[in-house]
Write a protein that holds these residues in place. Structure first.
Motif, PDB file in Angstrom:
ATOM      1  N   PHE A 431       0.585  -1.195  -0.035  1.00  0.00           N
ATOM      2  CA  PHE A 431       0.255   0.135  -0.065  1.00  0.00           C
ATOM      3  C   PHE A 431       0.927   1.143  -0.030  1.00  0.00           C
ATOM      4  O   PHE A 431       1.668   1.482   0.728  1.00  0.00           O
ATOM      5  CB  PHE A 431      -0.919  -0.182   1.116  1.00  0.00           C
ATOM      6  CG  PHE A 431      -1.883   1.092   1.315  1.00  0.00           C
ATOM      7  CD1 PHE A 431      -2.435   1.548   0.238  1.00  0.00           C
ATOM      8  CD2 PHE A 431      -2.114   1.699   2.526  1.00  0.00           C
ATOM      9  CE1 PHE A 431      -3.345   2.737   0.250  1.00  0.00           C
ATOM     10  CE2 PHE A 431      -2.970   2.833   2.757  1.00  0.00           C
ATOM     11  CZ  PHE A 431      -3.541   3.305   1.623  1.00  0.00           C
ATOM     12  N   ASP A 432       0.786   2.233  -0.784  1.00  0.00           N
ATOM     13  CA  ASP A 432       1.306   3.590  -1.108  1.00  0.00           C
ATOM     14  C   ASP A 432       0.582   4.538  -0.311  1.00  0.00           C
ATOM     15  O   ASP A 432      -0.501   4.926  -0.704  1.00  0.00           O
ATOM     16  CB  ASP A 432       1.514   3.892  -2.453  1.00  0.00           C
ATOM     17  CG  ASP A 432       2.230   5.162  -2.701  1.00  0.00           C
ATOM     18  OD1 ASP A 432       2.711   5.886  -1.752  1.00  0.00           O
ATOM     19  OD2 ASP A 432       2.288   5.823  -3.850  1.00  0.00           O
ATOM     20  N   THR A 433       1.192   4.994   0.832  1.00  0.00           N
ATOM     21  CA  THR A 433       0.159   5.458   1.845  1.00  0.00           C
ATOM     22  C   THR A 433       0.613   7.325   1.386  1.00  0.00           C
ATOM     23  O   THR A 433      -0.071   8.025   2.234  1.00  0.00           O
ATOM     24  CB  THR A 433       0.709   5.431   3.263  1.00  0.00           C
ATOM     25  OG1 THR A 433       2.154   5.613   3.428  1.00  0.00           O
ATOM     26  CG2 THR A 433       0.582   3.973   3.565  1.00  0.00           C
ATOM     27  N   SER A 434       1.142   7.573   0.358  1.00  0.00           N
ATOM     28  CA  SER A 434       1.363   9.109   0.137  1.00  0.00           C
ATOM     29  C   SER A 434       0.199  10.125   0.063  1.00  0.00           C
ATOM     30  O   SER A 434       0.224  10.904   0.193  1.00  0.00           O
ATOM     31  CB  SER A 434       2.515   9.220  -1.024  1.00  0.00           C
ATOM     32  OG  SER A 434       1.811   8.652  -2.168  1.00  0.00           O
ATOM     33  N   ALA A 435      -0.817   9.382  -0.498  1.00  0.00           N
ATOM     34  CA  ALA A 435      -2.070  10.124  -0.778  1.00  0.00           C
ATOM     35  C   ALA A 435      -2.895  10.221   0.314  1.00  0.00           C
ATOM     36  O   ALA A 435      -3.930  10.936   0.479  1.00  0.00           O
ATOM     37  CB  ALA A 435      -2.955   9.414  -2.014  1.00  0.00           C
TER      38      ALA A 435
END
Length: 494
Positions: A431-435
């Motif tokens: 999971f890319d949490t940057s957003a």
């Protein structure tokens, strides 16, 4: 078939054999630039590997000389290891990612995704196909844990990928109380209630149930769901479903909290359980605790018996399921001038048992000896404090000698378990949490207020669980779940 699989995998060592051991200072071995011919091209390239450790590295130079005898001859690569004590390692980790250090291979502990987002990791998609066939053969589908958007950036350690929630308990006590079969056949928390009652009566000075890790971290961290990297959106049925849902609104979570509150009210837990500082291991060694919930697999009973110095048992709640695991993995740095050589060495590390043993335990006869069962032990008069080399291995390693405290059947059991277990539909997803960074911060604040109290039973779920759920929604949980679902859908569509 099992023996055939084992024979293949025992020719491929996991790089995890490196990662435990060091002293208070960083240790390194620089064997100097080599001019002798090696490998197929006749040229020797030198690479540097950075690792954290908690053992001893005084004799690193002598050990690396032995490693390089093999590595130079077989692949034309000379390697230098730099080992840092864990505390120092985490302090320096940002510096390692900055590109100012001359690092070819870097061990990553929980920071792999951050390293990729900073552009610190080399895309090894093509390199691993050309030079990493032993790694590919060994890892199989589990290599996906080092992928992002179809690109390979890391090699995860070969670990026990599949597990479930289990009850870890004092086997000697249930045997003494005549509850052996009852404990072994318990399939739910309710089944444990009469056992805890019997223990409380027979051992009034012992806490029937204690937290596993001695902190206020989630008591249900190792539930049967796939948390997809965090608790904010999970797969409740990970082997067949791809729907991301709110864990805290499920009947399963509510039920777990209710059972824990019931146990707390009945005195099966210490009244100060929410602030418990000692680990279950420490409490058990001191005859102060009977059981705990925790991550459980094929080796849990053996491992817990060894670490707790007691006869321990484990009952699994549900099937073991393999999930993405990239908490510990190895990357080639994006600024490496010797990426091909680094990939060759990583593959050799997997495939050469002598190198795996050297890196982990040092030189036979000097740093370790083999006992009558062919397992490693310190030489006479030497221990973990006086040895001059022992990176050690508490992680999963199957292509090295086993240490005397380990399960002698561990390699075969590990291969069998990883080969035949069920797998999550999201295996390999990260999971890319940057957003949703701001939302995650707010969600963490909410969890810090409610989660430990609910999961240790100190808060009544009838009152506080609805408050918790609403506070999570107000903090942006639905946005995080939607983002995670969108990313998972895109991952599955690749």
């Amino acid at each position: 078939m099992k023996k055939k699989l084992l024979s293949v995998l025992l020719t491929a060592t996991t790089i995890a054999s490196l990662v435990t051991g060091c002293g208070n200072k960083s240790g390194s071995a620089d064997t100097g630039a080599s001019t002798s011919a090696g490998g197929q091209s006749g040229e020797v390239e030198k690479i540097t590997v950075y690792v954290p450790t908690s053992g001893k590295t005084d004799d690193m130079e002598a050990v690396m000389a032995k490693v390089n005898e093999i590595s130079i001859e077989q692949i034309g690569v000379e390697v230098e290891f730099k080992a840092y004590e864990f505390g120092q390692w985490f302090q320096q980790y940002s510096l390692f990612l900055s590109g100012t250090e001359d690092i070819d291979i870097l061990a990553n502990y929980g920071g792999y995704l951050n390293a990729v987002s900073q552009g610190a990791c080399y895309d090894i998609t093509d390199l691993i196909q050309e030079y990493g066939q032993d790694i590919i053969s060994m890892e199989g589908d589990y290599l996906k844990s080092g992928e992002i958007d179809g690109h390979q950036y890391a090699v995860p350690i070969y670990a026990s990928y599949s597990w479930t929630m289990g009850m870890i308990y004092r086997q000697d006590i249930v045997d003494e109380l005549g509850l052996t079969e009852q404990a072994a056949s318990a399939t739910s928390l309710e089944d444990w209630e009469p056992i805890l009652a019997a223990v409380k009566e027979a051992y009034p000075d012992m806490t029937p149930y204690a937290l596993n890790n001695g902190t206020t971290a989630s008591n249900f961290k190792y539930g049967p769901w796939d948390d997809l990297g965090n608790f904010y959106g999970v797969l409740m049925d990970p082997t067949s479903s791809t729907e991301v849902v709110d864990l805290f609104e499920t009947e399963e979570y509510s039920h777990l909290c209710s059972v824990m509150h019931d146990w707390y009210e009945k005195g099966y837990c210490d009244k100060d359980i929410q602030t418990q500082t000692d680990s279950f291991t420490v409490l058990t060694r001191n005859d102060a605790a009977f059981c705990t919930l925790g991550q459980a697999d094929f080796n849990t009973a053996f491992y817990q018996s060894t670490t707790c110095n007691k006869q321990m048992g484990v009952t699994l709640f549900g099937d073991q399921v393999a999930r993405t695991y990239n908490n510990v993995c190895y990357t080639i740095m994006s600024n490496s001038k010797h990426a091909e050589a680094a990939m060759k060495f990583m593959n050799l590390w997997f495939s050469n048992k002598e190198i795996g043993t050297l890196i982990s335990y040092g030189i036979e006869g000097t740093h370790y000896v083999l006992d009558e069962n062919g397992m490693g032990a310190y030489p006479e008069g030497v221990d973990s404090q006086s040895t001059t080399y022992h990176l050690g291995s508490t992680l999963s390693n199957i292509n090295r000698i086993l240490w005397e405290s380990e399960n002698p059947d561990y390699p075969e059991l590990l291969v069998d378990n990883n080969t035949n277990c069920q797998k999550s539909t999201a295996l390999g997803f990260s999971f890319d949490t940057s957003a949703v960074t701001n939302e995650l911060t707010q969600l963490d604040n909410v969890c810090n207020k409610y989660q430990a109290g609910l999961e240790t039973g100190t808060l009544d779920p009838e009152t506080y669980l609805p408050e918790f759920i609403q506070a999570l929604k107000d903090a942006g949980l639905e946005k995080v779940i939607a983002e995670k679902q969108a990313q998972l859908d895109a991952f599955l569509a690749q």
